[in-house]
Scaffold this active site. Structure first.
Site, PDB file in Angstrom:
ATOM      1  N   GLY A  50       2.308   7.671   0.283  1.00 18.27           N
ATOM      2  CA  GLY A  50       3.187   8.824   0.117  1.00 18.27           C
ATOM      3  C   GLY A  50       3.705   8.853  -1.315  1.00 18.27           C
ATOM      4  O   GLY A  50       2.934   8.878  -2.271  1.00 18.27           O
ATOM      5  N   SER A  51       5.025   8.804  -1.465  1.00 15.99           N
ATOM      6  CA  SER A  51       5.609   8.911  -2.802  1.00 15.99           C
ATOM      7  C   SER A  51       5.239   7.733  -3.702  1.00 15.99           C
ATOM      8  O   SER A  51       5.277   7.864  -4.932  1.00 15.99           O
ATOM      9  CB  SER A  51       7.132   9.025  -2.712  1.00 15.99           C
ATOM     10  N   PHE A  53       0.843  -1.198   0.000  1.00 13.96           N
ATOM     11  CA  PHE A  53       0.000   0.000   0.000  1.00 13.96           C
ATOM     12  C   PHE A  53       0.875   1.244   0.000  1.00 13.96           C
ATOM     13  O   PHE A  53       1.735   1.422   0.860  1.00 13.96           O
ATOM     14  CB  PHE A  53      -0.909   0.006   1.232  1.00 13.96           C
ATOM     15  N   GLY A  54       0.623   2.112  -0.960  1.00 17.75           N
ATOM     16  CA  GLY A  54       1.347   3.377  -1.041  1.00 17.75           C
ATOM     17  C   GLY A  54       0.483   4.528  -0.581  1.00 17.75           C
ATOM     18  O   GLY A  54      -0.643   4.690  -1.065  1.00 17.75           O
ATOM     19  N   GLU A  85      12.765   2.590   1.178  1.00 13.75           N
ATOM     20  CA  GLU A  85      12.123   2.970   2.439  1.00 13.75           C
ATOM     21  C   GLU A  85      13.023   2.682   3.648  1.00 13.75           C
ATOM     22  O   GLU A  85      12.535   2.480   4.751  1.00 13.75           O
ATOM     23  CB  GLU A  85      10.791   2.218   2.583  1.00 13.75           C
TER      24      GLU A  85
END
Length: 201
Positions: free
Chosen positions: A22-23, A19-20, A111
């Site tokens: 942010g960037s 799950f994204g 990350e």
């Protein structure tokens, strides 16, 4: 693509899905075979994480978003006056199994600055506008509040100034903010994300 393009059977073993919030929304991982737009429950999205390697430098870290459990954020965020109605919209990406290890390694490196993998459920809206879980067991990189890069709640003006003046190997910190705000608006125009919009202003 709709919220329900990919809906996993809870008893079925899922391929690797991340799950994204942010960037990853505006710069997706490679080898994506499907995506689901949805939101999380029980979290807030805040610029509460230092960035030493992408949008800042070791001596002048920028700021990027992380997820924090709402109850944890409420316990130490006296400077944060944003409402609980804020919703963390994002995108769940399912990775081609043939490239799973390559993508895992890529994301672990991307990350690496204080983020930890957690497992979340992704929610969506059906045709009647009702909420339900669309994906179980999705992986998500979270900068927990005990990691060395966690900065916590800062006064909005000071945070905005830090974002405005910072930059790193991936570009200006303000570019990250503007790209994220634009991506979230396109993703869910009806969503509430007062923290992002206040920083944009």
């Amino acid at each position: 693509m709709t919220f329900f393009d990919v809906v996993a059977d809870p008893g079925e073993e899922m391929t690797y899905t991340v799950f994204g919030y942010g960037s990853l929304i505006f710069k997706p991982p490679p080898h994506v075979i499907s995506e689901v737009h949805g939101f999380l429950k029980g979290y807030v999205r805040r610029f509460a994480q230092k960035s030493h390697d992408h949008r800042g430098t070791p001596d002048k870290p920028g700021r990027v978003v992380t997820l924090i459990h709402k109850e944890e954020w409420n316990a130490f965020s006296g400077l944060d006056a944003f409402p609980d109605e804020d919703i963390v919209w994002g995108i769940a990406y399912t990775i081609d199994p043939a490239y799973e290890k390559e993508v895992r390694d890529y994301l672990d490196y991307r990350e690496k600055d204080g983020y930890t993998l957690e497992t979340v459920d992704v929610w969506g809206l059906n045709a009647k506008g009702e909420e339900s879980i669309t994906l179980h067991g999705v992986r998500c990189y979270v900068g927990r509040n005990d990691n060395p890069s966690f900065i916590g709640s800062e006064p909005l003006d000071a945070l905005a100034q830090k974002i405005w003046e910072s930059g790193g190997p991936s570009g200006p910190n303000k570019e990250y903010l503007y790209n994220l705000v634009e991506a979230v608006r396109k993703l869910a125009p009806e969503s509430h994300d007062s923290h992002l919009y206040a920083l944009e202003r």
